[in-house]
Each structure stands twice: as C-alpha cells, then as structure tokens.
Motif scaffolding. Sequence first.
Motif, PDB file in Angstrom:
ATOM      1  N   ILE A 121      89.428  23.016  49.356  1.00  0.00           N
ATOM      2  CA  ILE A 121      90.522  23.235  48.414  1.00  0.00           C
ATOM      3  C   ILE A 121      90.313  24.601  47.787  1.00  0.00           C
ATOM      4  CG2 ILE A 121      91.566  22.460  46.242  1.00  0.00           C
ATOM      5  CD1 ILE A 121      90.702  19.643  46.999  1.00  0.00           C
ATOM      6  N   TYR A 122      91.408  25.313  47.588  1.00  0.00           N
ATOM      7  CA  TYR A 122      91.271  26.558  46.855  1.00  0.00           C
ATOM      8  C   TYR A 122      92.443  26.764  45.918  1.00  0.00           C
ATOM      9  CZ  TYR A 122      94.202  28.776  50.541  1.00  0.00           C
ATOM     10  OH  TYR A 122      95.204  29.115  51.423  1.00  0.00           O
ATOM     11  N   PHE A 123      92.164  27.532  44.877  1.00  0.00           N
ATOM     12  CA  PHE A 123      93.166  27.946  43.906  1.00  0.00           C
ATOM     13  C   PHE A 123      93.421  29.417  44.182  1.00  0.00           C
ATOM     14  CE2 PHE A 123      94.265  29.856  39.787  1.00  0.00           C
ATOM     15  CZ  PHE A 123      95.361  29.085  39.449  1.00  0.00           C
ATOM     16  N   ALA A 124      94.675  29.788  44.345  1.00  0.00           N
ATOM     17  CA  ALA A 124      95.023  31.165  44.659  1.00  0.00           C
ATOM     18  C   ALA A 124      96.003  31.721  43.642  1.00  0.00           C
ATOM     19  CB  ALA A 124      95.634  31.250  46.057  1.00  0.00           C
ATOM     20  N   LEU A 125      95.871  32.997  43.405  1.00  0.00           N
ATOM     21  CA  LEU A 125      96.856  33.753  42.641  1.00  0.00           C
ATOM     22  C   LEU A 125      97.425  34.771  43.612  1.00  0.00           C
ATOM     23  CD1 LEU A 125      94.924  34.154  39.283  1.00  0.00           C
ATOM     24  CD2 LEU A 125      96.888  32.674  39.751  1.00  0.00           C
ATOM     25  N   ASP A 126      98.696  34.593  43.950  1.00  0.00           N
ATOM     26  CA  ASP A 126      99.351  35.398  44.979  1.00  0.00           C
ATOM     27  C   ASP A 126     100.284  36.424  44.358  1.00  0.00           C
ATOM     28  OD1 ASP A 126      98.195  33.822  47.032  1.00  0.00           O
ATOM     29  OD2 ASP A 126      99.827  32.376  46.896  1.00  0.00           O
ATOM     30  N   GLU A 171      90.145  43.789  40.708  1.00  0.00           N
ATOM     31  CA  GLU A 171      90.402  43.964  39.276  1.00  0.00           C
ATOM     32  C   GLU A 171      90.696  42.623  38.607  1.00  0.00           C
ATOM     33  OE1 GLU A 171      89.986  46.770  37.439  1.00  0.00           O
ATOM     34  OE2 GLU A 171      89.178  47.553  39.318  1.00  0.00           O
ATOM     35  N   LEU A 172      91.363  41.737  39.327  1.00  0.00           N
ATOM     36  CA  LEU A 172      91.625  40.401  38.791  1.00  0.00           C
ATOM     37  C   LEU A 172      90.317  39.646  38.588  1.00  0.00           C
ATOM     38  CD1 LEU A 172      93.572  38.196  37.882  1.00  0.00           C
ATOM     39  CD2 LEU A 172      93.764  37.501  40.284  1.00  0.00           C
ATOM     40  N   LEU A 177      89.267  38.095  35.004  1.00  0.00           N
ATOM     41  CA  LEU A 177      89.001  36.665  34.796  1.00  0.00           C
ATOM     42  C   LEU A 177      87.525  36.361  34.568  1.00  0.00           C
ATOM     43  CD1 LEU A 177      91.273  35.080  37.560  1.00  0.00           C
ATOM     44  CD2 LEU A 177      91.746  35.241  35.098  1.00  0.00           C
ATOM     45  N   GLY A 178      86.646  37.257  35.010  1.00  0.00           N
ATOM     46  CA  GLY A 178      85.220  36.963  34.931  1.00  0.00           C
ATOM     47  C   GLY A 178      84.800  35.920  35.958  1.00  0.00           C
ATOM     48  N   ILE A 179      85.553  35.839  37.061  1.00  0.00           N
ATOM     49  CA  ILE A 179      85.245  34.921  38.164  1.00  0.00           C
ATOM     50  C   ILE A 179      85.324  35.721  39.454  1.00  0.00           C
ATOM     51  CG2 ILE A 179      85.920  32.853  39.452  1.00  0.00           C
ATOM     52  CD1 ILE A 179      87.435  31.881  37.020  1.00  0.00           C
ATOM     53  N   GLU A 180      84.270  35.683  40.233  1.00  0.00           N
ATOM     54  CA  GLU A 180      84.278  36.354  41.530  1.00  0.00           C
ATOM     55  C   GLU A 180      85.058  35.503  42.528  1.00  0.00           C
ATOM     56  OE1 GLU A 180      83.763  39.655  43.545  1.00  0.00           O
ATOM     57  OE2 GLU A 180      82.863  39.391  41.574  1.00  0.00           O
ATOM     58  N   ALA A 181      86.010  36.088  43.194  1.00  0.00           N
ATOM     59  CA  ALA A 181      86.801  35.377  44.201  1.00  0.00           C
ATOM     60  C   ALA A 181      85.910  35.010  45.386  1.00  0.00           C
ATOM     61  CB  ALA A 181      87.956  36.252  44.685  1.00  0.00           C
ATOM     62  N   ILE A 197      98.664  35.510  35.022  1.00  0.00           N
ATOM     63  CA  ILE A 197      99.892  35.133  35.731  1.00  0.00           C
ATOM     64  C   ILE A 197     101.094  35.852  35.126  1.00  0.00           C
ATOM     65  CG2 ILE A 197     101.486  33.204  36.119  1.00  0.00           C
ATOM     66  CD1 ILE A 197      98.901  31.430  36.407  1.00  0.00           C
ATOM     67  N   LYS A 198     101.153  35.858  33.810  1.00  0.00           N
ATOM     68  CA  LYS A 198     102.290  36.483  33.125  1.00  0.00           C
ATOM     69  C   LYS A 198     102.211  38.009  33.160  1.00  0.00           C
ATOM     70  CE  LYS A 198     103.069  32.558  30.110  1.00  0.00           C
ATOM     71  NZ  LYS A 198     102.907  31.995  28.774  1.00  0.00           N
ATOM     72  N   ARG A 199     101.039  38.545  32.839  1.00  0.00           N
ATOM     73  CA  ARG A 199     100.891  40.000  32.726  1.00  0.00           C
ATOM     74  C   ARG A 199     101.004  40.706  34.068  1.00  0.00           C
ATOM     75  NH1 ARG A 199      95.731  42.135  29.664  1.00  0.00           N
ATOM     76  NH2 ARG A 199      96.830  41.081  27.987  1.00  0.00           N
ATOM     77  N   PHE A 200     100.432  40.099  35.118  1.00  0.00           N
ATOM     78  CA  PHE A 200     100.354  40.771  36.418  1.00  0.00           C
ATOM     79  C   PHE A 200     101.295  40.176  37.466  1.00  0.00           C
ATOM     80  CE2 PHE A 200      95.989  41.138  34.560  1.00  0.00           C
ATOM     81  CZ  PHE A 200      96.105  42.455  34.149  1.00  0.00           C
ATOM     82  N   ASN A 201     102.130  39.232  37.035  1.00  0.00           N
ATOM     83  CA  ASN A 201     103.166  38.661  37.890  1.00  0.00           C
ATOM     84  C   ASN A 201     102.615  37.935  39.132  1.00  0.00           C
ATOM     85  OD1 ASN A 201     105.873  38.104  38.407  1.00  0.00           O
ATOM     86  ND2 ASN A 201     106.079  39.876  39.745  1.00  0.00           N
TER      87      ASN A 201
END
Length: 136
Positions: free
Chosen positions: A8-13, A21-22, A26-30, A86-90
């Motif tokens: 399972i993964y959570f993605a920000l697309d 930079e994300l 977030l302080g989380i390494e992808a 999500i809001k700031r970087f769309n």
Amino acid sequence: MSSNEGRIYFALDGGNIEPEELSKFLGIEATSILRKDSREVGKRSNINSWELSTPNVIGEYVDVYELSKDLIVELLPKKDLIIVAIKRFNFTPRFEVVLCISTNEEHSTPAIGFDANVVKFLGEVGAYIDIDTYRN
C-alpha cells in the motif's frame, strides 16, 4: 507455486514543487518518486508523484487492514503538513492498494478493508482510494 503479494502506498500527485522538496517540507523521505516527463516501464509520466509505501508483502495471506493501519500510523503525525502541502502546492492525494492474488486454490485471498482511523485520515486529507489487482 505463486503466492499473494501486496503493498500500500500514499501518493501526492501533481503539484508545483519537486518531489525532493516535498520530502523536505513534510520531513518524510519518500520511498519512491516519479518526475514529470520521466519514463517508467515504457510509459511517460505527465505528473510528479511522491510516494510513501509499505514493504511488499509476499505470502499466502496479505492483510490490507494491517498494512493500511501501519502506513497511516507513519503519516498521522504529518497530517496537518500534508493538508498544507496539498493546498499550497496543488497536489492530489491518492491511497493505492496493489495486490497480486495467487491463483493457487490453497492460498487465502487477501483481506481487503480499512479501519475507521484509516478512513478518517483519508477523508481529512481528501485522498481517494485506488485498488489495483492482478493475478499471480
């Protein structure tokens, strides 16, 4: 003999910030990133994507309930930052379940479901759920 597999993964697309930079924001390494215009398995990506994934589980039994709970435990402390990103970087948030289901009749099929905390988190960040299944 094939086994079940799943992750399972959570993605920000999308977004208008580089995936590295994300990670800093977030302080989380992808666990995985995909850059716009990169090629993956012969396909060209038209968006950036940042992903945080569980390990790939291989065995007779794959429990989506447990995998999703483990992932959300990792993301929950960063929920407010995720919402800001999500809001700031769309970004479009996505919760992806990837299952390869064994065709061996002796193997159990994966348990697919989500507990209330997972559903609550996904609702609060506005993520949609996508479940990809394959035969193994």
